[in-house]
Design a protein around this motif. Structure first.
Motif, PDB file in Angstrom:
ATOM      1  N   PRO A   1       0.811  -1.227   0.000  1.00 33.28           N
ATOM      2  CA  PRO A   1       0.000   0.000   0.000  1.00 33.28           C
ATOM      3  C   PRO A   1       0.840   1.271   0.000  1.00 33.28           C
ATOM      4  O   PRO A   1       0.337   2.336  -0.382  1.00 33.28           O
ATOM      5  N   ASP A   2       2.106   1.181   0.391  1.00 32.40           N
ATOM      6  CA  ASP A   2       2.977   2.360   0.366  1.00 32.40           C
ATOM      7  C   ASP A   2       3.234   2.859  -1.052  1.00 32.40           C
ATOM      8  O   ASP A   2       3.705   3.982  -1.246  1.00 32.40           O
ATOM      9  N   HIS A   3       2.947   2.026  -2.035  1.00 36.49           N
ATOM     10  CA  HIS A   3       3.174   2.408  -3.433  1.00 36.49           C
ATOM     11  C   HIS A   3       2.006   3.200  -4.021  1.00 36.49           C
ATOM     12  O   HIS A   3       2.114   3.717  -5.136  1.00 36.49           O
ATOM     13  N   ALA A   4       0.899   3.280  -3.285  1.00 38.55           N
ATOM     14  CA  ALA A   4      -0.290   3.940  -3.825  1.00 38.55           C
ATOM     15  C   ALA A   4      -0.054   5.383  -4.261  1.00 38.55           C
ATOM     16  O   ALA A   4      -0.544   5.798  -5.330  1.00 38.55           O
ATOM     17  N   PRO A   5       0.696   6.203  -3.497  1.00 37.67           N
ATOM     18  CA  PRO A   5       0.909   7.592  -3.948  1.00 37.67           C
ATOM     19  C   PRO A   5       1.606   7.693  -5.304  1.00 37.67           C
ATOM     20  O   PRO A   5       1.314   8.609  -6.083  1.00 37.67           O
ATOM     21  N   ASP A   6       2.519   6.752  -5.589  1.00 39.40           N
ATOM     22  CA  ASP A   6       3.201   6.786  -6.887  1.00 39.40           C
ATOM     23  C   ASP A   6       2.219   6.535  -8.027  1.00 39.40           C
ATOM     24  O   ASP A   6       2.327   7.139  -9.103  1.00 39.40           O
ATOM     25  N   LEU A   7       1.271   5.648  -7.795  1.00 42.29           N
ATOM     26  CA  LEU A   7       0.273   5.380  -8.830  1.00 42.29           C
ATOM     27  C   LEU A   7      -0.645   6.581  -9.024  1.00 42.29           C
ATOM     28  O   LEU A   7      -0.963   6.953 -10.163  1.00 42.29           O
ATOM     29  N   ARG A   8      -1.048   7.189  -7.935  1.00 41.41           N
ATOM     30  CA  ARG A   8      -1.911   8.365  -8.056  1.00 41.41           C
ATOM     31  C   ARG A   8      -1.183   9.490  -8.793  1.00 41.41           C
ATOM     32  O   ARG A   8      -1.791  10.215  -9.597  1.00 41.41           O
ATOM     33  N   ALA A   9       0.105   9.630  -8.530  1.00 41.17           N
ATOM     34  CA  ALA A   9       0.892  10.657  -9.219  1.00 41.17           C
ATOM     35  C   ALA A   9       0.961  10.386 -10.718  1.00 41.17           C
ATOM     36  O   ALA A   9       1.094  11.316 -11.519  1.00 41.17           O
ATOM     37  N   ALA A  10       0.874   9.116 -11.089  1.00 41.10           N
ATOM     38  CA  ALA A  10       0.892   8.746 -12.507  1.00 41.10           C
ATOM     39  C   ALA A  10      -0.492   8.846 -13.140  1.00 41.10           C
ATOM     40  O   ALA A  10      -0.640   8.625 -14.343  1.00 41.10           O
ATOM     41  N   GLY A  11      -1.507   9.162 -12.332  1.00 43.89           N
ATOM     42  CA  GLY A  11      -2.859   9.285 -12.855  1.00 43.89           C
ATOM     43  C   GLY A  11      -3.662   8.011 -12.788  1.00 43.89           C
ATOM     44  O   GLY A  11      -4.719   7.902 -13.423  1.00 43.89           O
ATOM     45  N   ALA A  12      -3.173   7.022 -12.000  1.00 48.98           N
ATOM     46  CA  ALA A  12      -3.851   5.732 -11.915  1.00 48.98           C
ATOM     47  C   ALA A  12      -4.570   5.565 -10.584  1.00 48.98           C
ATOM     48  O   ALA A  12      -4.209   6.190  -9.581  1.00 48.98           O
ATOM     49  N   GLU A  13      -5.545   4.698 -10.585  1.00 45.65           N
ATOM     50  CA  GLU A  13      -6.242   4.299  -9.365  1.00 45.65           C
ATOM     51  C   GLU A  13      -5.539   3.073  -8.788  1.00 45.65           C
ATOM     52  O   GLU A  13      -5.452   2.040  -9.462  1.00 45.65           O
ATOM     53  N   PRO A  14      -5.008   3.154  -7.571  1.00 44.43           N
ATOM     54  CA  PRO A  14      -4.367   1.973  -6.989  1.00 44.43           C
ATOM     55  C   PRO A  14      -5.384   1.013  -6.396  1.00 44.43           C
ATOM     56  O   PRO A  14      -6.415   1.439  -5.850  1.00 44.43           O
ATOM     57  N   ALA A  15      -5.111  -0.279  -6.521  1.00 46.97           N
ATOM     58  CA  ALA A  15      -5.945  -1.308  -5.912  1.00 46.97           C
ATOM     59  C   ALA A  15      -5.017  -2.330  -5.278  1.00 46.97           C
ATOM     60  O   ALA A  15      -4.152  -2.891  -5.966  1.00 46.97           O
ATOM     61  N   GLN A  16      -5.166  -2.562  -3.987  1.00 50.41           N
ATOM     62  CA  GLN A  16      -4.252  -3.450  -3.280  1.00 50.41           C
ATOM     63  C   GLN A  16      -4.663  -4.902  -3.473  1.00 50.41           C
ATOM     64  O   GLN A  16      -5.731  -5.329  -3.025  1.00 50.41           O
ATOM     65  N   VAL A  17      -3.815  -5.648  -4.167  1.00 51.27           N
ATOM     66  CA  VAL A  17      -4.043  -7.064  -4.440  1.00 51.27           C
ATOM     67  C   VAL A  17      -2.696  -7.758  -4.441  1.00 51.27           C
ATOM     68  O   VAL A  17      -1.761  -7.312  -5.107  1.00 51.27           O
ATOM     69  N   ASP A  18      -2.583  -8.854  -3.717  1.00 52.80           N
ATOM     70  CA  ASP A  18      -1.371  -9.675  -3.723  1.00 52.80           C
ATOM     71  C   ASP A  18      -1.644 -10.881  -4.609  1.00 52.80           C
ATOM     72  O   ASP A  18      -2.412 -11.778  -4.237  1.00 52.80           O
ATOM     73  N   LEU A  19      -1.052 -10.906  -5.775  1.00 59.42           N
ATOM     74  CA  LEU A  19      -1.326 -11.970  -6.737  1.00 59.42           C
ATOM     75  C   LEU A  19      -0.940 -13.350  -6.220  1.00 59.42           C
ATOM     76  O   LEU A  19      -1.456 -14.360  -6.710  1.00 59.42           O
ATOM     77  N   GLU A  20      -0.050 -13.387  -5.249  1.00 60.44           N
ATOM     78  CA  GLU A  20       0.379 -14.675  -4.703  1.00 60.44           C
ATOM     79  C   GLU A  20      -0.502 -15.141  -3.544  1.00 60.44           C
ATOM     80  O   GLU A  20      -0.345 -16.263  -3.065  1.00 60.44           O
ATOM     81  N   HIS A  21      -1.405 -14.281  -3.101  1.00 64.05           N
ATOM     82  CA  HIS A  21      -2.253 -14.627  -1.962  1.00 64.05           C
ATOM     83  C   HIS A  21      -3.674 -14.095  -2.170  1.00 64.05           C
ATOM     84  O   HIS A  21      -4.205 -13.358  -1.357  1.00 64.05           O
ATOM     85  N   THR A  22      -4.252 -14.449  -3.297  1.00 63.98           N
ATOM     86  CA  THR A  22      -5.632 -14.061  -3.577  1.00 63.98           C
ATOM     87  C   THR A  22      -6.291 -15.184  -4.350  1.00 63.98           C
ATOM     88  O   THR A  22      -5.619 -16.114  -4.823  1.00 63.98           O
ATOM     89  N   THR A  23      -7.591 -15.111  -4.486  1.00 69.71           N
ATOM     90  CA  THR A  23      -8.327 -16.116  -5.250  1.00 69.71           C
ATOM     91  C   THR A  23      -8.728 -15.539  -6.595  1.00 69.71           C
ATOM     92  O   THR A  23      -8.745 -14.318  -6.795  1.00 69.71           O
ATOM     93  N   VAL A  24      -9.082 -16.415  -7.500  1.00 70.56           N
ATOM     94  CA  VAL A  24      -9.488 -15.949  -8.820  1.00 70.56           C
ATOM     95  C   VAL A  24     -10.753 -15.105  -8.726  1.00 70.56           C
ATOM     96  O   VAL A  24     -10.899 -14.114  -9.462  1.00 70.56           O
ATOM     97  N   THR A  25     -11.638 -15.439  -7.793  1.00 72.85           N
ATOM     98  CA  THR A  25     -12.868 -14.664  -7.642  1.00 72.85           C
ATOM     99  C   THR A  25     -12.579 -13.264  -7.126  1.00 72.85           C
ATOM    100  O   THR A  25     -13.136 -12.272  -7.623  1.00 72.85           O
ATOM    101  N   GLN A  26     -11.697 -13.164  -6.128  1.00 74.94           N
ATOM    102  CA  GLN A  26     -11.331 -11.849  -5.596  1.00 74.94           C
ATOM    103  C   GLN A  26     -10.658 -10.997  -6.666  1.00 74.94           C
ATOM    104  O   GLN A  26     -10.909  -9.795  -6.774  1.00 74.94           O
TER     105      GLN A  26
END
Length: 226
Positions: free
Chosen positions: A34-59
């Motif tokens: 989540p500490d990376h969220a400001p960098d994404l906002r500065a780039a004009g993106a919406e950050p969404a916190q997801v860990d690809l190694e610890h999530t389900t396909v539905t999530q």
């Protein structure tokens, strides 16, 4: 367009997000930290916190609902071991493709690497060899999904941070070479816009052809002409 990008804090992803935002699209970057969220906002993106190694396909599919396209630009990165090449570079890409399919997002673009469909030479560093095999396995999985995904796989050469030239060599087979991350991001943007590149697996290195022309040349060959 709403574009969801896995690996949203990566150097290529941040560049792509800036390009998308500048033209009025809605980039969404998936991040683990989540500490990376400001960098994404500065780039004009919406950050969404997801860990690809610890999530389900539905999530993960929930994050992709309503998107016009998905881009897999994630990777375990330098300093990670062979195990994470498997869990993120291969399994993460497959999971992201599964989630896109579940969410009904057909346009799917992957950032891969050159020569990953070849067995690494015997003297290759074991961790790098694991990376190449993981990327190759992920690409092979996605290449079989033509019925569910409109996929394009982009395989850049050695990435650099020099300023992009806007000129590349883009083809099914290219020699090893360097490519600025600026130009990788710009090529991804052009590929997203061009349905004629669906079904292509493309190598990318620095060259002399303007990116729009290079993509148009691929599209002229027809879908699946890789």
């Amino acid at each position: 367009m709403r574009i969801v990008i896995a690996g949203g804090h990566g150097k290529i992803a941040l560049r792509l997000q800036r390009l998308l935002a500048q033209r009025g699209d809605q980039p969404v970057g998936l991040i683990r930290n989540p500490d990376h969220a400001p960098d994404l906002r500065a780039a004009g993106a919406e950050p969404a916190q997801v860990d690809l190694e610890h999530t389900t396909v539905t999530q993960l599919a929930e994050q992709l609902m309503g998107a016009d396209a998905a881009v897999f630009a994630a990777g375990a990165g330098p300093g990670s071991g062979a195990e994470r090449k498997e869990t993120l570079d291969r399994a993460g890409a497959v999971l992201f493709a599964d989630a896109a399919s579940l969410a009904g997002v057909r346009r799917f673009v992957v950032v891969s690497a050159l020569r990953v469909d070849e067995e690494p030479p015997a003297d290759t560093d074991p961790v790098f060899a694991a990376y190449l095999r993981a990327k190759g396995a992920a690409d092979a999985d996605i290449q079989q999904r033509g019925a569910e995904l409109d996929w394009t796989i982009l395989r850049p050469g050695r990435l650099t941070d020099v300023t992009g030239t806007g000129r590349v060599q883009l083809a099914s087979e290219v020699e090893h070479g360097d490519i600025p991350r600026d130009d990788v991001a710009a090529t991804l943007l052009a590929l997203l816009d061009e349905p004629g590149t669906v079904g292509h697996t493309l190598g990318l290195v620095a060259g002399s052809t303007p990116i729009p022309d290079a993509v148009a040349q691929i599209a002229a060959k027809g879908a699946g002409g890789s």
